[in-house]
Design a protein around this motif. Structure first.
Motif, PDB file in Angstrom:
ATOM      1  N   VAL A 134      28.215  -2.486  -3.964  1.00 14.64           N
ATOM      2  CA  VAL A 134      27.081  -2.828  -4.784  1.00 14.64           C
ATOM      3  C   VAL A 134      27.854  -3.392  -6.076  1.00 14.64           C
ATOM      4  O   VAL A 134      28.331  -2.349  -7.070  1.00 14.64           O
ATOM      5  N   ALA A 135      27.797  -4.431  -6.353  1.00 15.42           N
ATOM      6  CA  ALA A 135      28.479  -5.080  -7.884  1.00 15.42           C
ATOM      7  C   ALA A 135      27.610  -5.029  -8.853  1.00 15.42           C
ATOM      8  O   ALA A 135      26.100  -4.811  -8.598  1.00 15.42           O
ATOM      9  N   VAL A 136      27.966  -4.889 -10.081  1.00 15.69           N
ATOM     10  CA  VAL A 136      27.259  -4.812 -11.260  1.00 15.69           C
ATOM     11  C   VAL A 136      26.287  -6.076 -11.260  1.00 15.69           C
ATOM     12  O   VAL A 136      25.077  -5.970 -11.705  1.00 15.69           O
ATOM     13  N   LYS A 137      26.811  -7.263 -10.904  1.00 17.59           N
ATOM     14  CA  LYS A 137      25.813  -8.514 -11.054  1.00 17.59           C
ATOM     15  C   LYS A 137      24.786  -8.297 -10.227  1.00 17.59           C
ATOM     16  O   LYS A 137      23.499  -8.932 -10.381  1.00 17.59           O
ATOM     17  N   ASP A 138      24.966  -7.622  -9.097  1.00 17.19           N
ATOM     18  CA  ASP A 138      23.881  -7.779  -8.074  1.00 17.19           C
ATOM     19  C   ASP A 138      22.936  -6.753  -8.506  1.00 17.19           C
ATOM     20  O   ASP A 138      21.563  -6.948  -8.187  1.00 17.19           O
ATOM     21  N   VAL A 139      23.162  -5.657  -8.918  1.00 13.70           N
ATOM     22  CA  VAL A 139      22.342  -4.473  -9.633  1.00 13.70           C
ATOM     23  C   VAL A 139      21.538  -5.293 -10.686  1.00 13.70           C
ATOM     24  O   VAL A 139      20.096  -5.312 -10.573  1.00 13.70           O
ATOM     25  N   ALA A 140      22.191  -5.929 -11.644  1.00 15.18           N
ATOM     26  CA  ALA A 140      21.383  -6.692 -12.669  1.00 15.18           C
ATOM     27  C   ALA A 140      20.363  -7.525 -11.985  1.00 15.18           C
ATOM     28  O   ALA A 140      19.211  -7.686 -12.339  1.00 15.18           O
ATOM     29  N   LYS A 141      20.832  -8.453 -10.992  1.00 16.30           N
ATOM     30  CA  LYS A 141      19.662  -9.155 -10.363  1.00 16.30           C
ATOM     31  C   LYS A 141      18.415  -8.426  -9.864  1.00 16.30           C
ATOM     32  O   LYS A 141      17.370  -8.945  -9.802  1.00 16.30           O
ATOM     33  N   LEU A 142      18.843  -7.364  -9.141  1.00 17.06           N
ATOM     34  CA  LEU A 142      17.793  -6.476  -8.572  1.00 17.06           C
ATOM     35  C   LEU A 142      16.927  -6.288  -9.529  1.00 17.06           C
ATOM     36  O   LEU A 142      15.589  -6.145  -9.451  1.00 17.06           O
ATOM     37  N   VAL A 143      17.440  -5.719 -10.777  1.00 12.00           N
ATOM     38  CA  VAL A 143      16.329  -5.031 -11.908  1.00 12.00           C
ATOM     39  C   VAL A 143      15.573  -6.244 -12.423  1.00 12.00           C
ATOM     40  O   VAL A 143      14.400  -5.671 -12.765  1.00 12.00           O
ATOM     41  N   GLU A 168       0.743  -1.196   0.095  1.00 11.49           N
ATOM     42  CA  GLU A 168       0.011  -0.058   0.155  1.00 11.49           C
ATOM     43  C   GLU A 168       0.882   1.223   0.145  1.00 11.49           C
ATOM     44  O   GLU A 168       0.359   2.356  -0.326  1.00 11.49           O
ATOM     45  N   TYR A 169       2.135   1.156   0.485  1.00 13.78           N
ATOM     46  CA  TYR A 169       3.015   2.303   0.257  1.00 13.78           C
ATOM     47  C   TYR A 169       3.498   2.826  -1.073  1.00 13.78           C
ATOM     48  O   TYR A 169       3.943   3.881  -1.272  1.00 13.78           O
ATOM     49  N   ASN A 170       3.266   1.613  -1.986  1.00 13.62           N
ATOM     50  CA  ASN A 170       3.598   2.144  -3.507  1.00 13.62           C
ATOM     51  C   ASN A 170       2.984   3.392  -3.852  1.00 13.62           C
ATOM     52  O   ASN A 170       3.502   4.151  -4.573  1.00 13.62           O
ATOM     53  N   ILE A 171       1.622   3.471  -3.603  1.00 14.17           N
ATOM     54  CA  ILE A 171       0.781   4.500  -4.167  1.00 14.17           C
ATOM     55  C   ILE A 171       1.222   5.777  -3.302  1.00 14.17           C
ATOM     56  O   ILE A 171       0.704   6.982  -3.740  1.00 14.17           O
ATOM     57  N   LYS A 172       1.744   5.725  -2.268  1.00 15.08           N
ATOM     58  CA  LYS A 172       2.261   6.987  -1.512  1.00 15.08           C
ATOM     59  C   LYS A 172       3.502   7.534  -2.235  1.00 15.08           C
ATOM     60  O   LYS A 172       3.979   8.522  -1.906  1.00 15.08           O
ATOM     61  N   LEU A 173       4.086   6.829  -3.157  1.00 15.61           N
ATOM     62  CA  LEU A 173       5.404   7.298  -3.696  1.00 15.61           C
ATOM     63  C   LEU A 173       5.193   7.397  -5.472  1.00 15.61           C
ATOM     64  O   LEU A 173       4.609   6.655  -6.088  1.00 15.61           O
ATOM     65  N   LYS A 174       5.484   8.607  -5.878  1.00 15.62           N
ATOM     66  CA  LYS A 174       5.346   9.043  -7.372  1.00 15.62           C
ATOM     67  C   LYS A 174       6.595   8.520  -8.083  1.00 15.62           C
ATOM     68  O   LYS A 174       6.279   7.533  -9.086  1.00 15.62           O
ATOM     69  N   THR A 175       7.842   8.588  -7.458  1.00 13.99           N
ATOM     70  CA  THR A 175       8.969   7.838  -8.198  1.00 13.99           C
ATOM     71  C   THR A 175       9.641   7.582  -6.959  1.00 13.99           C
ATOM     72  O   THR A 175       9.715   7.977  -5.895  1.00 13.99           O
ATOM     73  N   ALA A 176      10.669   6.362  -7.105  1.00 16.25           N
ATOM     74  CA  ALA A 176      11.827   5.772  -6.317  1.00 16.25           C
ATOM     75  C   ALA A 176      13.062   6.006  -6.851  1.00 16.25           C
ATOM     76  O   ALA A 176      13.113   5.207  -7.879  1.00 16.25           O
ATOM     77  N   GLN A 177      13.865   6.819  -6.496  1.00 14.02           N
ATOM     78  CA  GLN A 177      15.312   6.743  -7.328  1.00 14.02           C
ATOM     79  C   GLN A 177      16.294   6.414  -6.206  1.00 14.02           C
ATOM     80  O   GLN A 177      16.281   6.979  -5.102  1.00 14.02           O
ATOM     81  N   LEU A 178      16.917   5.239  -6.559  1.00 15.05           N
ATOM     82  CA  LEU A 178      17.763   4.461  -5.655  1.00 15.05           C
ATOM     83  C   LEU A 178      19.282   4.502  -6.166  1.00 15.05           C
ATOM     84  O   LEU A 178      19.470   3.848  -7.250  1.00 15.05           O
ATOM     85  N   LEU A 179      19.935   5.200  -5.561  1.00 15.81           N
ATOM     86  CA  LEU A 179      21.511   5.398  -5.731  1.00 15.81           C
ATOM     87  C   LEU A 179      22.506   4.263  -5.221  1.00 15.81           C
ATOM     88  O   LEU A 179      22.288   4.350  -3.845  1.00 15.81           O
ATOM     89  N   ALA A 180      23.060   3.692  -5.794  1.00 16.09           N
ATOM     90  CA  ALA A 180      23.758   2.539  -5.146  1.00 16.09           C
ATOM     91  C   ALA A 180      23.123   1.788  -4.362  1.00 16.09           C
ATOM     92  O   ALA A 180      23.398   1.487  -3.188  1.00 16.09           O
ATOM     93  N   PRO A 181      21.820   1.108  -4.979  1.00 11.30           N
ATOM     94  CA  PRO A 181      20.963   0.354  -3.925  1.00 11.30           C
ATOM     95  C   PRO A 181      21.620  -0.979  -3.481  1.00 11.30           C
ATOM     96  O   PRO A 181      22.006  -1.743  -4.273  1.00 11.30           O
ATOM     97  N   VAL A 182      21.452  -1.021  -2.127  1.00 12.29           N
ATOM     98  CA  VAL A 182      22.004  -2.414  -1.420  1.00 12.29           C
ATOM     99  C   VAL A 182      21.022  -3.171  -1.396  1.00 12.29           C
ATOM    100  O   VAL A 182      19.780  -2.997  -0.319  1.00 12.29           O
ATOM    101  N   ALA A 183      20.798  -4.419  -1.914  1.00 15.42           N
ATOM    102  CA  ALA A 183      19.710  -5.441  -1.888  1.00 15.42           C
ATOM    103  C   ALA A 183      20.576  -6.774  -2.020  1.00 15.42           C
ATOM    104  O   ALA A 183      20.884  -7.212  -0.954  1.00 15.42           O
ATOM    105  N   TYR A 184      20.791  -7.231  -3.012  1.00 12.63           N
ATOM    106  CA  TYR A 184      21.675  -8.442  -3.150  1.00 12.63           C
ATOM    107  C   TYR A 184      23.082  -7.858  -3.094  1.00 12.63           C
ATOM    108  O   TYR A 184      23.532  -6.897  -3.674  1.00 12.63           O
ATOM    109  N   VAL A 185      23.928  -8.538  -2.228  1.00  9.04           N
ATOM    110  CA  VAL A 185      25.089  -8.328  -2.060  1.00  9.04           C
ATOM    111  C   VAL A 185      26.318  -9.397  -2.285  1.00  9.04           C
ATOM    112  O   VAL A 185      27.657  -9.383  -1.863  1.00  9.04           O
TER     113      VAL A 185
END
Length: 411
Positions: A346-355, A186-203
């Motif tokens: 944040v490795a390039v491979k991990d960014v690709a996995k997140l995308v 439900e928080y997705n509709i509270k955000l117009k855009t989400a800009q993620l700089l060097a996003p840490v998810a998969y590591v």
């Protein structure tokens, strides 16, 4: 008696020497974790707002308010900024009035808010705990997502009377956004855009040696990691930070940057040396061991998942022997990702996995400079041109498109 006099004299000599060093190195005062003072010094209005989370933590946000009514918008659009691990809202204004993202957005008529997470220097109060209690520090970035970010977003929207905002998250700031919007869609509709700089998810492909050294110990369930779950990782001692900052002259550059090397790496070609005193005076500013250990668990598992409490603990908490992965397919907010090739976190491979896991990625920006690293997303040379100008363009283009649609609907 004589020994005490000699010791006192030595201490006074050190203090005098530091005073002379301070006066020799700097033409302006160093501001240590005081965002209100820093923003006012740069010529902008500022407010601090406090919000209590559902589990009792008292958080401080900093706002650069709009003083004049916009000629374009009925209500000024909101830009909400979250920085990375062990950092605070001060990090967004290191570059001063000519190169900081909050000031760029404010100049264009945005209502700018900067959040802070539990445990940092602005957020060390609690409804019934103190920062000396172990339970106070028993949190990771999971709680920052489901409690801290949720509470701050709700407060800002209620306070401004608006229904949505733009979000910019750096490093762990991106992590907690993904946690919140995946578990509470439900928080997705509270955000117009989400800009993620060097996003840490998969590591799991992290290049930094810190992960390889500590993940086998602190990224697994054992006596040591369990003992550290209620401990503060980073001290907020201002005297120590000031000493480091005051002695960061050009000739000491490598010594100073060595304190940042787990995030920066050894190649610091684009790190803005002139900002090092400001960085070291304002980073780190507090946090828990559990934050870092949660990332180390993910390095071992290769998954973006909730905290691992061991098989017995997981069975009690999650009704499963393994912690559940965050359901990234539920993150429907329009996402824009920025990454670099020389990021030690944040490795390039991990960014690709997140995308691949996110269903609504609108654009992925790769920094053109090969040596650009994790810390450069905040204080790299030409960061305004390389990163912040693009961030502002994305937000502005969204607002132009939204306003055009709104006008057509009124006709």
């Amino acid at each position: 008696m004589h020994k005490n006099i000699i010791l006192l004299g030595f201490q006074l000599w050190i203090i005098c020497l530091l005073g002379l060093t301070c006066g020799f190195i700097f033409k302006k005062d160093i501001i240590i974790t005081n965002a209100v003072k820093r923003i006012r010094r740069d010529g902008y209005p500022v407010e601090d707002h406090k919000v209590q989370t559902a589990d009792g933590y008292v958080l401080t946000m900093h706002r650069i308010p709009i003083l004049q009514k916009s000629q374009i918008y009925d209500k000024p659009p909101i830009a909400f900024l979250m920085t990375g691990i062990y950092a605070s809202s001060d990090a967004f204004v290191f570059s001063g009035k000519d190169g900081s993202l909050p000031y760029m957005l404010s100049d264009l008529g945005y209502d700018v808010w900067m959040g802070n997470n539990r445990g940092n220097v602005y957020c060390r109060s609690h409804a019934f705990l103190t920062s000396k209690d172990r339970e106070f520090w028993n949190f990771s970035w999971h709680e920052m997502g489901v409690y801290d970010l949720a509470s701050m977003i709700d407060y800002v929207l209620k306070h401004t009377g608006q229904s949505s905002m733009h979000f910019v998250g750096v490093s762990q700031g991106a992590t907690i956004l993904l946690v919140l919007t995946s578990l509470y869609p439900e928080y997705n509709i509270k955000l117009k855009t989400a800009q993620l700089l060097a996003p840490v998810a998969y590591v799991s492909n992290m290049k930094g040696p810190m992960a390889r050294i500590f993940a086998p110990i602190l990224g697994t369930r054992n006596v040591l990691s369990m003992a550290l779950e209620g401990s503060e990782m980073i001290s907020t001692n201002n005297f120590f930070k000031e000493l480091l900052a005051l002695n960061c002259k050009d000739e000491n550059f490598r010594i100073c940057v060595s304190r940042l090397w787990p995030a920066v790496g050894y190649e610091t070609k684009y790190l803005n040396k002139t900002l090092l005193p400001e960085v070291l005076a304002n980073f780190p500013v507090g946090g828990s061991f559990k934050q870092m250990m949660h990332y180390l668990q993910e390095y071992n598992s290769g998954r973006f998942q909730q905290y691992n409490y061991g098989q017995l603990g997981n069975q009690v908490i999650y009704n499963s022997t393994d912690p559940p992965s965050y359901p990234l397919h539920k993150v429907t907010v329009p996402v824009f990702i920025y990454y670099s090739q020389n990021d030690y976190i944040v490795a390039v491979k991990d960014v690709a996995k997140l995308v691949k896991q996110l269903p609504n990625v609108h654009a992925v920006f790769k920094v053109p400079w090969k040596k650009w690293n994790h810390f450069d997303f905040i204080c790299g040379l030409r960061v305004k041109e390389i990163i912040f100008d693009k961030v502002v363009d994305v937000i502005s283009n969204y607002n132009i498109l939204f306003n055009n649609i709104k006008k057509r609907n009124k006709i």
